[in-house]
Design a protein around this motif. Structure first.
Motif, PDB file in Angstrom:
ATOM      1  N   TYR A  99       0.829  -1.205   0.000  1.00 24.70           N
ATOM      2  CA  TYR A  99       0.000   0.000   0.000  1.00 24.70           C
ATOM      3  C   TYR A  99       0.865   1.257   0.000  1.00 24.70           C
ATOM      4  CZ  TYR A  99      -3.575   3.250   1.864  1.00 24.70           C
ATOM      5  OH  TYR A  99      -4.432   4.298   2.080  1.00 24.70           O
ATOM      6  N   SER A 100       1.967   1.227   0.746  1.00 22.85           N
ATOM      7  CA  SER A 100       2.832   2.400   0.874  1.00 22.85           C
ATOM      8  C   SER A 100       3.500   2.760  -0.441  1.00 22.85           C
ATOM      9  CB  SER A 100       3.897   2.162   1.951  1.00 22.85           C
ATOM     10  OG  SER A 100       3.302   1.933   3.212  1.00 22.85           O
ATOM     11  N   MET A 101       3.647   1.791  -1.338  1.00 16.32           N
ATOM     12  CA  MET A 101       4.229   2.097  -2.641  1.00 16.32           C
ATOM     13  C   MET A 101       3.379   3.103  -3.395  1.00 16.32           C
ATOM     14  SD  MET A 101       5.500  -1.738  -3.739  1.00 16.32           S
ATOM     15  CE  MET A 101       6.182  -1.213  -5.314  1.00 16.32           C
ATOM     16  N   GLY A 102       2.080   3.095  -3.147  1.00 14.42           N
ATOM     17  CA  GLY A 102       1.203   4.089  -3.758  1.00 14.42           C
ATOM     18  C   GLY A 102       1.050   5.326  -2.895  1.00 14.42           C
ATOM     19  N   TYR A 103       0.873   5.117  -1.590  1.00 10.34           N
ATOM     20  CA  TYR A 103       0.602   6.241  -0.691  1.00 10.34           C
ATOM     21  C   TYR A 103       1.788   7.195  -0.598  1.00 10.34           C
ATOM     22  CZ  TYR A 103      -1.215   8.700   3.412  1.00 10.34           C
ATOM     23  OH  TYR A 103      -1.681   9.662   4.280  1.00 10.34           O
ATOM     24  N   MET A 247      -0.874   9.608  15.304  1.00 14.92           N
ATOM     25  CA  MET A 247      -1.473   9.810  13.983  1.00 14.92           C
ATOM     26  C   MET A 247      -0.731  10.854  13.161  1.00 14.92           C
ATOM     27  SD  MET A 247      -3.864   7.631  13.967  1.00 14.92           S
ATOM     28  CE  MET A 247      -2.681   6.710  14.940  1.00 14.92           C
ATOM     29  N   GLU A 248       0.236  11.525  13.768  1.00 18.09           N
ATOM     30  CA  GLU A 248       1.028  12.505  13.022  1.00 18.09           C
ATOM     31  C   GLU A 248       1.931  11.842  11.995  1.00 18.09           C
ATOM     32  OE1 GLU A 248       0.723  15.640  13.006  1.00 18.09           O
ATOM     33  OE2 GLU A 248      -0.608  15.917  14.716  1.00 18.09           O
ATOM     34  N   GLY A 249       2.178  10.542  12.151  1.00 21.85           N
ATOM     35  CA  GLY A 249       2.976   9.816  11.175  1.00 21.85           C
ATOM     36  C   GLY A 249       2.158   9.505   9.932  1.00 21.85           C
ATOM     37  N   PRO A 250       2.810   9.017   8.876  1.00 14.64           N
ATOM     38  CA  PRO A 250       2.072   8.621   7.666  1.00 14.64           C
ATOM     39  C   PRO A 250       1.017   7.564   7.986  1.00 14.64           C
ATOM     40  CG  PRO A 250       4.434   8.699   7.245  1.00 14.64           C
ATOM     41  CD  PRO A 250       4.263   8.860   8.723  1.00 14.64           C
ATOM     42  N   THR A 251      -0.084   7.572   7.247  1.00 16.22           N
ATOM     43  CA  THR A 251      -1.200   6.660   7.518  1.00 16.22           C
ATOM     44  C   THR A 251      -0.801   5.183   7.477  1.00 16.22           C
ATOM     45  OG1 THR A 251      -2.759   8.293   6.659  1.00 16.22           O
ATOM     46  CG2 THR A 251      -3.527   6.022   6.804  1.00 16.22           C
ATOM     47  N   PRO A 252       0.056   4.721   6.550  1.00 19.41           N
ATOM     48  CA  PRO A 252       0.471   3.310   6.619  1.00 19.41           C
ATOM     49  C   PRO A 252       1.133   2.949   7.946  1.00 19.41           C
ATOM     50  CG  PRO A 252       1.068   4.250   4.497  1.00 19.41           C
ATOM     51  CD  PRO A 252       0.593   5.385   5.346  1.00 19.41           C
ATOM     52  N   VAL A 358      -5.757  10.714   0.681  1.00 23.54           N
ATOM     53  CA  VAL A 358      -5.106  10.976  -0.608  1.00 23.54           C
ATOM     54  C   VAL A 358      -6.097  11.605  -1.581  1.00 23.54           C
ATOM     55  CG1 VAL A 358      -4.084   9.868  -2.639  1.00 23.54           C
ATOM     56  CG2 VAL A 358      -3.340   9.209  -0.350  1.00 23.54           C
ATOM     57  N   ALA A 359      -7.319  11.073  -1.611  1.00 24.70           N
ATOM     58  CA  ALA A 359      -8.335  11.622  -2.516  1.00 24.70           C
ATOM     59  C   ALA A 359      -8.657  13.069  -2.189  1.00 24.70           C
ATOM     60  CB  ALA A 359      -9.602  10.770  -2.447  1.00 24.70           C
TER      61      ALA A 359
END
Length: 641
Positions: A99-103, A247-252, A358-359
């Motif tokens: 998932y992170s490859m896209g995010y 939650m301040e970190g990236p969503t993945p 992202v959207a």
């Protein structure tokens, strides 16, 4: 094979961490993700071999160290509990990598990010395969380090830095309790290896240990100290404040922390140490009370949070409370069951939230969303599946595992079984409300930010594939695995990896509950859905009016019961005051005043003035000698020899 499961993520970390700039971001992503999928495949093979075929394995890698009577080996312990954790950790981590490859595709520091993800996974695998408490503590601290690095990944921003530091400091409080528990165990049993500790555990009954200027029951003290460590890692009440800030970190990262790694470490540790906890009804009562209270407390906060990720974060805190309530009831396998099912639907919910973010061009405030189901239909569908699972809709994963915990709480021999049941069943209704509130505010109604809505789009395939896989797991995992964790196959599957005392009959008693009580969670789930539908679809003005009319209660929940403010007054400000006092007065006034600014400065002054006496002129020195001779003659004239 078993060594490969553990060390392949470490290999990925080393490749991406050391050579990421050389091989490039794409190669770093592919290598780390591929290694995780290989480890995941091997973990599933292990799950069936160990869990269903009964092949418990212990692999000694090396002698680690010997200090006095303490000898510690580096060994892998592969039993049923480990097998469950292996599939949870590697499956979620592999999907998060994909998932992170896209995010993260626009982030220039992707090699570092993927290196940290793999390090996080390796540390958790070391924790769950540990054969002794020292090795477990190594993994325990490893996930703490990796969480610090990942939460603060965007270190250019103040908020992620503060959140990472907060997570690190709060967890040190719990870790101190864990260390004290380890010390007490070694003092009482002479070992920290699980086999030796568990063999000596029955002899602890009736023994006392000196602690805090008193004599206390040894199993109770040890179990409670270990549980303090679990409270920190698994964000239970009083030590929970770091989790929403993470939650301040990236969503993945949020998905990995909340679903498969750090926060589940405490639950796993309590299950692993069941031979100790079973010796202390008092400790189990404490676990039940803390877990049930956290379950309800966190759910109340999630009711009003506007940030989509923080709603899911407090949901995690609440669901962890469910798991500890099961542990306090003595239903360790049921707690592990919810850990597994929760991993599937919580990872799904976080990754769906990431797709929405992202959207919406990285907007996280649900008050600025709305109507997105038309723009991101696949994300909407998978979010619905995750929501059905977490709320306990019949025949989804949460229906089997969460309801089993509620039944176990009611049926346990704990002194707080009724309290545990009331808190957990009430939280079921709250969970349904805040989960559907998230769905309705995000995907239904009119768009509240037309510009962001117009440019919203579905996520790429590399992000939607993990959503599809996790959706399937969220639907069928509960039904398929219920017999193994709750039903007639429990003893055959877990064998000796979970210990139940002679008086522990909770797994049998929970099947004899009255039918009306069994249906209570489902009934409250439906009420929560109806109320959320009324508030956020049919009559959106109602919650606004309630917040205005009950502003005090609304502010209490919105500000998370003011725990951060209370801790700031009790701990942070005194610590800052003490630090400033030691800095300004202790270091500045006393040490610097006496040292560099005192004696040393006077010596420099005197030597500086003395140097000026050395002029280099012969007649100056002759004049000084003449004064000296005159002084000596005067001395002899008045004093004599």
């Amino acid at each position: 094979m078993y060594q490969a499961i553990v060390f392949l993520p470490l290999v990925g970390f080393l490749i991406a961490g050391l050579f990421g700039r050389t091989i490039g971001a794409r190669a770093s992503e592919v290598v780390t993700t591929a290694l995780l999928f290989i480890a995941c495949g091997l973990a599933w093979i292990t799950f069936f071999q160990v869990g269903f075929e009964g092949q418990d394995i212990r692999i000694v890698l090396m002698d680690w160290f010997t200090v006095g009577d303490l000898k510690v080996e580096w060994a892998l312990r592969i039993d049923s509990i480990t097998a469950v954790m292996l599939i949870v950790v590697t499956t979620v981590s592999a999907l998060v990598h994909l998932y992170s490859m896209g995010y993260m595709h626009e982030d220039p520091c992707r090699p570092r990010f993927f290196a940290y993800l793999s390090l996080f996974t390796f540390a958790m695998l070391m924790l769950v395969t540990a054969d002794n408490l020292v090795q477990m503590f190594f993994g325990w601290e490893g996930v703490g380090l990796a969480s610090y690095l990942l939460i603060g990944f965007w270190f250019e921003k103040p908020a992620p830095n503060a959140a990472a530091m907060k997570a690190f400091v709060v967890n040190r409080v719990g870790d101190f309790g864990f260390m004290l528990g380890m010390f007490a165990l070694f003092f009482m049993t002479g070992s920290l290896a699980f086999d030796q500790v568990f063999a000596e555990a029955p002899a602890l009954v009736g023994q006392n240990i000196s602690f805090l200027w008193g004599e206390w029951d040894a199993p109770t003290v040890i179990a409670l100290l270990l549980f303090v460590g679990a409270m920190g890692k698994s964000a239970q009440l009083l030590l929970h404040t770091w989790l929403p800030d993470a939650m301040e970190g990236p969503t993945p990262v949020s998905a990995l922390i909340h679903a498969a790694t750090m926060v589940t470490a405490g639950v796993f540790m309590v299950a692993r140490m069941s031979p100790i906890f079973e010796l202390s009804p008092v400790a189990l009562d404490v676990v039940m009370v803390v877990g049930a209270t956290t379950c309800f407390f966190a759910a109340t906060i999630a009711l009003v949070q506007p940030d989509i990720k923080k709603v899911i974060a407090y949901s995690t805190c609440s669901q962890l409370g469910y798991m500890f309530a099961a542990m306090g009831a003595g239903a360790y396998s049921v707690g592990l069951f919810h850990l597994l099912t929760h991993a599937s639907f919580k990872a799904l919910l976080f990754l769906c939230a990431g797709s929405v973010i992202v959207a919406m061009h990285h907007e996280q405030d649900m008050r600025k969303m709305g109507g997105l189901w038309k723009k991101v239909p696949f994300t909407y569908l998978t979010m619905l599946i995750g929501t059905l699972a977490i709320t306990g809709f019949p025949f989804t994963a949460g229906y089997y595992s969460k309801d089993a915990i509620i039944e176990a709480a009611y049926s346990s021999a704990s002194n707080f079984s009724l309290y545990g049941w009331i808190m957990t069943v009430t939280a079921a209704g709250l969970t349904s409300f805040y989960s559907w509130r998230l769905v309705f505010m995000t995907f239904h109604g009119k768009p509240r930010d037309q510009h962001a809505y117009d440019h919203a789009h579905e996520s790429p395939l590399v992000m939607t594939i993990p959503l599809a896989i996790l959706s399937v797991a969220a639907m069928v995992a509960g039904y398929l695995l219920y017999p193994v964790f709750v039903g007639h196959d429990v003893e055959a599957f877990f064998r000796d990896s979970i210990y139940l005392g002679a008086e522990n009959h909770v797994l049998h008693a929970m099947h004899d509950m009255p039918a009306l009580l069994v249906l209570a969670p489902t009934f409250l789930m439906l009420i929560g859905f109806v109320v959320a539908l009324w508030f956020y679809v049919l009559s959106p003005e109602v919650p606004v009016a309630l917040a205005r009319n009950y502003n005090g209660l609304y502010r209490l929940l919105l500000n998370k019961w003011y725990f951060d403010e209370i801790y700031n007054v009790i701990f942070v400000r005194p610590a800052v005051w003490l630090g400033r006092l030691l800095w300004k007065r202790g270091d500045g006034t006393i040490i610097d005043g006496f040292g560099p600014d005192g004696v040393s400065a006077r010596v420099l002054d005197i030597t500086g003035r003395a140097v000026r006496l050395q002029t280099g002129y012969l007649y100056h020195y002759a004049f000084v000698m003449l004064i000296g001779v005159a002084a000596l003659l005067t001395w002899f004239m008045f004093v004599g020899v």
